[in-house]
Design a protein around this motif. Structure first.
Motif, PDB file in Angstrom:
ATOM      1  N   MET A  25     -40.373   8.254 -23.414  1.00 15.59           N
ATOM      2  CA  MET A  25     -41.697   7.777 -22.969  1.00 15.59           C
ATOM      3  C   MET A  25     -42.705   7.893 -24.117  1.00 15.59           C
ATOM      4  SD  MET A  25     -44.906   9.085 -22.188  1.00 15.59           S
ATOM      5  CE  MET A  25     -44.955  10.697 -21.426  1.00 15.59           C
ATOM      6  N   ALA A  38     -46.840   5.760 -17.752  1.00 16.55           N
ATOM      7  CA  ALA A  38     -46.846   7.218 -17.920  1.00 16.55           C
ATOM      8  C   ALA A  38     -48.152   7.847 -17.438  1.00 16.55           C
ATOM      9  CB  ALA A  38     -46.541   7.584 -19.373  1.00 16.55           C
ATOM     10  N   CYS A  40     -48.885  10.217 -15.439  1.00 17.49           N
ATOM     11  CA  CYS A  40     -49.009  11.691 -15.316  1.00 17.49           C
ATOM     12  C   CYS A  40     -48.837  12.384 -16.657  1.00 17.49           C
ATOM     13  CB  CYS A  40     -48.020  12.232 -14.285  1.00 17.49           C
ATOM     14  SG  CYS A  40     -46.310  12.359 -14.881  1.00 17.49           S
ATOM     15  N   GLY A  41     -48.632  11.615 -17.706  1.00 16.00           N
ATOM     16  CA  GLY A  41     -48.548  12.213 -19.038  1.00 16.00           C
ATOM     17  C   GLY A  41     -47.229  12.898 -19.337  1.00 16.00           C
ATOM     18  N   GLY A  42     -46.244  12.684 -18.494  1.00 14.70           N
ATOM     19  CA  GLY A  42     -44.923  13.251 -18.783  1.00 14.70           C
ATOM     20  C   GLY A  42     -44.548  14.442 -17.927  1.00 14.70           C
ATOM     21  N   CYS A  44     -43.341  14.417 -14.898  1.00 15.21           N
ATOM     22  CA  CYS A  44     -42.369  14.045 -13.866  1.00 15.21           C
ATOM     23  C   CYS A  44     -43.041  14.000 -12.485  1.00 15.21           C
ATOM     24  CB  CYS A  44     -41.191  15.016 -13.848  1.00 15.21           C
ATOM     25  SG  CYS A  44     -39.738  14.348 -12.995  1.00 15.21           S
ATOM     26  N   ALA A  45     -44.237  13.435 -12.459  1.00 17.55           N
ATOM     27  CA  ALA A  45     -45.003  13.435 -11.217  1.00 17.55           C
ATOM     28  C   ALA A  45     -45.562  12.064 -10.845  1.00 17.55           C
ATOM     29  CB  ALA A  45     -46.147  14.438 -11.334  1.00 17.55           C
ATOM     30  N   CYS A  46     -45.105  10.983 -11.515  1.00 18.27           N
ATOM     31  CA  CYS A  46     -45.708   9.689 -11.181  1.00 18.27           C
ATOM     32  C   CYS A  46     -44.700   8.533 -11.087  1.00 18.27           C
ATOM     33  CB  CYS A  46     -46.783   9.327 -12.205  1.00 18.27           C
ATOM     34  SG  CYS A  46     -46.133   8.853 -13.824  1.00 18.27           S
ATOM     35  N   SER A  47     -43.637   8.593 -11.793  1.00 21.82           N
ATOM     36  CA  SER A  47     -42.576   7.566 -11.846  1.00 21.82           C
ATOM     37  C   SER A  47     -42.977   6.297 -12.599  1.00 21.82           C
ATOM     38  CB  SER A  47     -42.060   7.205 -10.445  1.00 21.82           C
ATOM     39  OG  SER A  47     -42.868   6.216  -9.835  1.00 21.82           O
ATOM     40  N   CYS A  49     -43.057   5.781 -15.699  1.00 17.34           N
ATOM     41  CA  CYS A  49     -42.383   5.692 -17.006  1.00 17.34           C
ATOM     42  C   CYS A  49     -40.941   5.254 -16.795  1.00 17.34           C
ATOM     43  CB  CYS A  49     -42.437   7.022 -17.736  1.00 17.34           C
ATOM     44  SG  CYS A  49     -41.550   8.325 -16.856  1.00 17.34           S
ATOM     45  N   LEU A  85     -36.398   8.256 -15.655  1.00 18.85           N
ATOM     46  CA  LEU A  85     -37.801   8.432 -16.027  1.00 18.85           C
ATOM     47  C   LEU A  85     -37.793   8.804 -17.497  1.00 18.85           C
ATOM     48  CD1 LEU A  85     -39.214  10.358 -12.944  1.00 18.85           C
ATOM     49  CD2 LEU A  85     -39.309   7.910 -13.446  1.00 18.85           C
ATOM     50  N   CYS A  87     -39.873   9.953 -19.468  1.00 18.27           N
ATOM     51  CA  CYS A  87     -40.524  11.200 -19.917  1.00 18.27           C
ATOM     52  C   CYS A  87     -39.572  12.383 -19.802  1.00 18.27           C
ATOM     53  CB  CYS A  87     -41.807  11.478 -19.137  1.00 18.27           C
ATOM     54  SG  CYS A  87     -41.565  11.996 -17.425  1.00 18.27           S
TER      55      CYS A  87
HETATM   56 FE1  FES Z   1     -45.093  10.471 -15.009  1.00 21.64          FE
HETATM   57 FE2  FES Z   1     -42.818  10.218 -16.398  1.00 21.64          FE
HETATM   58  S1  FES Z   1     -44.833   9.988 -17.107  1.00 21.64           S
HETATM   59  S2  FES Z   1     -43.067  10.707 -14.315  1.00 21.64           S
END
Ligand code: FES
Length: 107
Positions: A25, A38, A40-42, A44-47, A49, A85, A87
């Protein structure tokens, strides 16, 4: 460095060198590649990426963790076995040549 190819949904290819230690990511973000939001910035909270791993790379990436698998349920048109994902994929020299395809959109 690992050479990673990101293919947009419209077929546009971006081939960039990504420093080991970054995530797939971050490689997209740092090179201004469209199609990976991206949000949520990485964490693993948004999907947003989400990307599809090409067939030849399936099974060659680090194993998917439960949290990533759960979050993929919220991604746009996930494909079992191919969706990741980005990230959550740490770049190493072993990923040199990786090709990922970006979905039509991110949710
Ligand atoms: Fe949010 Fe990967 S950046 S889940």
């Amino acid at each position: 460095m690992a050479k990673i190819t990101y293919i947009e949904h419209n077929g546009t290819e971006h081939v960039v060198d990504v420093k080991p230690g970054l995530t797939v990511m971050e490689g997209a973000r740092d090179n201004g590649i469209p199609g990976i939001d991206a949000d949520c910035g990485g964490a693993c909270a948004c999907s947003t990426c989400h990307a599809y791993v090409t067939l030849e790379w399936m099974g060659r990436l680090p194993k998917i963790e439960a949290m990533e698998e759960d979050m993929l349920d919220f991604a746009w048109q996930p494909q079992p076995g191919r969706s990741r994902l980005t990230c959550q994929i740490k770049v190493t020299e072993a990923l040199d040549g990786l090709v990922v395809q970006l979905p039509e959109k991110q949710i």
